[in-house]
Each structure stands twice: as structure tokens, then as C-alpha cells.
Design an enzyme around this catalytic site. Structure first.
Site, PDB file in Angstrom:
ATOM      1  N   LEU A  95      50.581  63.236  33.858  1.00 35.97           N
ATOM      2  CA  LEU A  95      51.439  64.348  34.007  1.00 35.97           C
ATOM      3  C   LEU A  95      52.529  64.334  35.123  1.00 35.97           C
ATOM      4  CD1 LEU A  95      48.293  66.747  34.224  1.00 35.97           C
ATOM      5  CD2 LEU A  95      50.104  66.829  32.549  1.00 35.97           C
ATOM      6  N   PRO A  96      53.735  65.125  34.900  1.00 36.02           N
ATOM      7  CA  PRO A  96      55.054  64.448  35.651  1.00 36.02           C
ATOM      8  C   PRO A  96      54.824  64.779  36.957  1.00 36.02           C
ATOM      9  CG  PRO A  96      55.349  66.275  33.908  1.00 36.02           C
ATOM     10  CD  PRO A  96      53.859  66.263  34.008  1.00 36.02           C
ATOM     11  N   THR A 125      52.097  59.601  38.458  1.00 33.36           N
ATOM     12  CA  THR A 125      52.328  59.330  40.142  1.00 33.36           C
ATOM     13  C   THR A 125      52.398  60.640  40.609  1.00 33.36           C
ATOM     14  OG1 THR A 125      53.688  57.439  39.178  1.00 33.36           O
ATOM     15  CG2 THR A 125      54.002  58.198  41.428  1.00 33.36           C
ATOM     16  N   LYS A 201      51.693  53.093  44.826  1.00 35.69           N
ATOM     17  CA  LYS A 201      52.589  53.280  43.908  1.00 35.69           C
ATOM     18  C   LYS A 201      53.989  53.742  44.182  1.00 35.69           C
ATOM     19  CE  LYS A 201      54.203  54.376  39.639  1.00 35.69           C
ATOM     20  NZ  LYS A 201      55.035  53.588  38.986  1.00 35.69           N
ATOM     21  N   LYS A 270      61.492  62.246  42.152  1.00 35.71           N
ATOM     22  CA  LYS A 270      60.408  62.611  42.651  1.00 35.71           C
ATOM     23  C   LYS A 270      59.597  61.623  43.393  1.00 35.71           C
ATOM     24  CE  LYS A 270      56.929  61.750  39.985  1.00 35.71           C
ATOM     25  NZ  LYS A 270      55.864  61.437  39.293  1.00 35.71           N
TER      26      LYS A 270
END
Ligand code: NAD
Length: 326
Positions: A95-96, A125, A201, A270
């Protein structure tokens, strides 16, 4: 007892600690049903690999078009994340944003209310802060969270050559997640602490974005001075300045002028924001990181959040008055 209250919906189960812990069934094997929520650029490629490996899938995405190819290949389409979690013991997410991950997992009517789910594997992420909140909410319902953010882009997702950074309960990782995740690439287990893999990450993606920013500045300057961009890249890529932007992003998406690497500016922005927010909360200055964040803010303001993040190079092109094409 395996089910705390047989026949009673999960949302009416006693709070964490009041019921006896349920046993994990052991490894998920090919042929078994796995849930997948978020079938965008990365999710659809990874889900496709699971179908190739013989798994059955139950899928959900807010965009019906995202699941169409998988459904045509035999995946079962669910009407909500909750339906996925009431169908499959293991649910993968791609998911974003962290807010969407939190809403889909521990929000109203989220995955945590599913009657079947035992393990959630978050491939997004979503940052360590969200991971800690989601882990707490899921653990209270006796569901394990495995963080497994990935690196390697769409090509890596399609080819099974991603790097996966993993954290969460070791038992759930070894018995449930590992057999599935091995189909996506190379696995790096970082520890049990919620969010640890997400931190790895974020650090990686800060470096990847920084490489793209500084390579764009250098390439634009070289081209303005009269260098052929292809020759300049060839030099850099066998010299000490080589990096993931010069080796991959420039040849594939900047030199042809396609700006289609497959990673959205909004997602890169983001990631860098999440990284800097975490660093700030830890009291650690990130001076270069702050510049990279501002360049991404500029790129997003000019080209939009859905533009490809290789559009960063277009800013340097504009400032230098050149195009980096080969
Ligand atoms: P994407 O935007 O292509 O896919 C996200 C999908 O989630 C979309 O299909 C969207 O419709 C769906 N979605 C949004 N809200 C939803 C909801 N509430 N319920 C169900 N589905 C919902 O993004 P992507 O590029 O595939 O990236 C997914 C994640 O992987 C992100 O966290 C990103 O940072 C990370 N990532 C992306 C790349 C890359 O190269 N694209 C590489 C590594 C990691």
C-alpha cells in the site's frame, strides 16, 4: 484451543491476554490460499509471482482495474480488506502510505477483524512509527505483523530479484513469511523489534533519492559544458562516482526522456519525509537529507505526486537550460 471462541466473530473476542494463544499452523505451502491487499505497480507483480508458484490468491484493491489481470488468472476477488482477512490466514499488503496501512489493518472494519487471518506481511514502505502502531493493534488480536519492505523496483518485483528487509516475530517469519517471501527475492531478517526493517528501508531510499538528486546536478552541468551524456555516464559507471541513478535510472528513464522508471515522486517524497521525521525524533541532524526532501517537494510541486521520481532530473535540466538525452 485453536479458536478462542468458535463461531464468534473476531471483533467479539476477548482482548489480548484473556484468551489462550492460538497455535500457528506451520509453513504456508504452494497451493494454499494467500490474501493480498494493494495490487498496484509492485503488489500486482509480486502477486503474479505467487500465482506462478502455485499459490491461490484472494485479492483486494480500491481500484478494480488493479486486480483485473490477477482475477483473469484465477485469483479470487474480495469486496474489502476484511473479506480478505476472513478468507486467508496470511495477508500481504503493498500500500502507498503509512496512514493507509494503519486504516486497512487496525482501522474501523480493518484486517484485524478478520476471522481467518493469523499473519500480516507488510511489503509497503510504511515507516517504523506506523509499524509499531499496527504491530500493537494486531498483536492484541493474536495476529503477527511481519514488516517486509522491498527494494528493487518493478523490474525486481517481476523478476523475483528484490531485496526484502524483514522484521517481526521470528517464529511467524520462519514458519509463515519465509516460504512466501522467498519468491520475491533475497531476504534479510533484521530482528524481532517492530519497525526495524522499515528503518533499513528508509535509510536505503534516502540514499537512492540523494543519488538521483546529485547525479542530476552533475549530469546537467556536464552536458551544458559540452559532454555527450552517454559518454559521461559510461565514464562515471566505471569510476568512483557510480551509483544506482547513473547505473540504472539515467540509462533507463532519463537518457531516453521517458521518465518512466516506475516509482512515483509522491512515494519517494513520502519515504524521505518519513526518514527525516524518524531522525528528528531521535535527535539526529540530517542536513543533506533535508536538501533531498526539498528537491522532492519541488519536483512534486512542479510535476505532481504521480510523476515518476526520475523527474528530479528535469529540474536540473531546466536550471541548466539543457536536456540530458542520449
Ligand atoms: P501504487 O500506487 O502503484 O500501488 C498502490 C496500490 O494500493 C494501488 O493499486 C491503490 O489503488 C491501492 N490502494 C490504495 N489505497 C488502498 C486501500 N485503502 N485498500 C486497498 N488498496 C488500496 O504503488 P507502488 O509503486 O506499487 O508502491 C507500493 C508500496 O511499495 C509503497 O509503499 C511504495 O513506497 C513501495 N515501493 C515501491 C517501489 C516502486 O518502485 N514502485 C519500490 C519499492 C517499494
Amino acid at each position: 484451543m485453536d479458536e478462542p471462541q468458535q463461531g464468534v466473530p473476531r471483533d467479539q473476542w476477548p482482548a489480548c491476554g484473556q484468551g489462550a494463544p492460538r497455535e500457528r499452523r506451520g509453513s504456508v505451502m504452494a497451493g494454499e490460499l494467500v490474501g493480498f491487499v494493494g495490487l498496484g505497480r509492485m503488489g500486482s507483480a509480486m502477486a503474479g509471482r505467487l500465482l506462478d508458484a502455485g499459490y491461490q490468491l484472494c485479492v483486494y484493491d480500491t481500484q478494480p482495474a488493479a486486480t483485473a489481470d490477477l482475477v483473469a488468472r484465477g485469483a479470487r476477488l474480495a469486496a474489502s480488506p476484511l473479506e480478505v482477512a476472513s478468507t486467508a490466514e496470511t495477508v500481504l499488503l503493498s500500500l502507498p502510505t503509512p496512514d493507509i496501512v494503519k486504516a486497512v489493518t487496525v482501522g474501523e472494519g480493518g484486517i484485524c477483524r478478520g476471522n481467518a487471518v493469523r499473519t500480516v506481511i507488510d511489503l509497503s514502505t510504511s515507516g517504523p512509527g506506523a509499524s509499531q502502531i499496527v504491530s500493537k493493534g494486531l498483536t492484541e488480536r493474536d495476529i503477527a505483523l511481519i514488516d517486509a519492505p522491498v527494494s528493487g523496483g518493478i523490474a525486481g518485483a517481476k523478476g523475483g530479484t528484490l531485496a526484502l528487509m524483514i522484521s517481526g516475530p521470528r517464529e511467524a517469519y520462519e514458519t509463515t513469511a519465509q516460504p512466501i517471501l522467498k519468491h520475491f527475492g533475497k531476504l534479510f531478517y533484521t530482528g524481532e523489534k517492530a519497525g526495524l526493517a522499515q528503518t533499513a528501508k528508509l535509510v536505503n531510499n534516502l540514499l537512492a533519492a540523494a543519488a538521483l538528486v546529485i547525479s542530476s546536478e552533475g549530469m546537467a552541468m556536464g552536458v551544458k559544458a559540452g559532454l555527450d551524456p552517454k559518454i559521461l555516464l559510461d565514464i562515471i559507471n566505471v569510476s568512483s562516482g557510480r551509483n544506482s541513478a547513473t547505473q540504472d535510472k539515467f540509462p533507463r528513464s532519463v537518457l531516453p526522456g521517458t521518465f518512466d522508471f516506475g516509482f512515483a515522486t509522491g512515494l519517494s517524497y513520502k519515504d524521505v519525509r518519513l526518514c527525516l521525521d524518524e531522525a528528528e525524533a531521535m535527535g539526529i541532524p540530517m542536513i543533506m537529507g533535508a536538501v533531498v526532501r526539498q528537491i522532492l517537494a519541488l519536483t512534486q510541486a512542479k510535476y505532481g505526486p504521480d510523476s515518476d521520481f526520475t523527474s528530479i532530473a528535469r529540474l536540473s535540466e531546466e536550471w541548466a537550460g539543457v536536456e540530458i538525452r542520449g
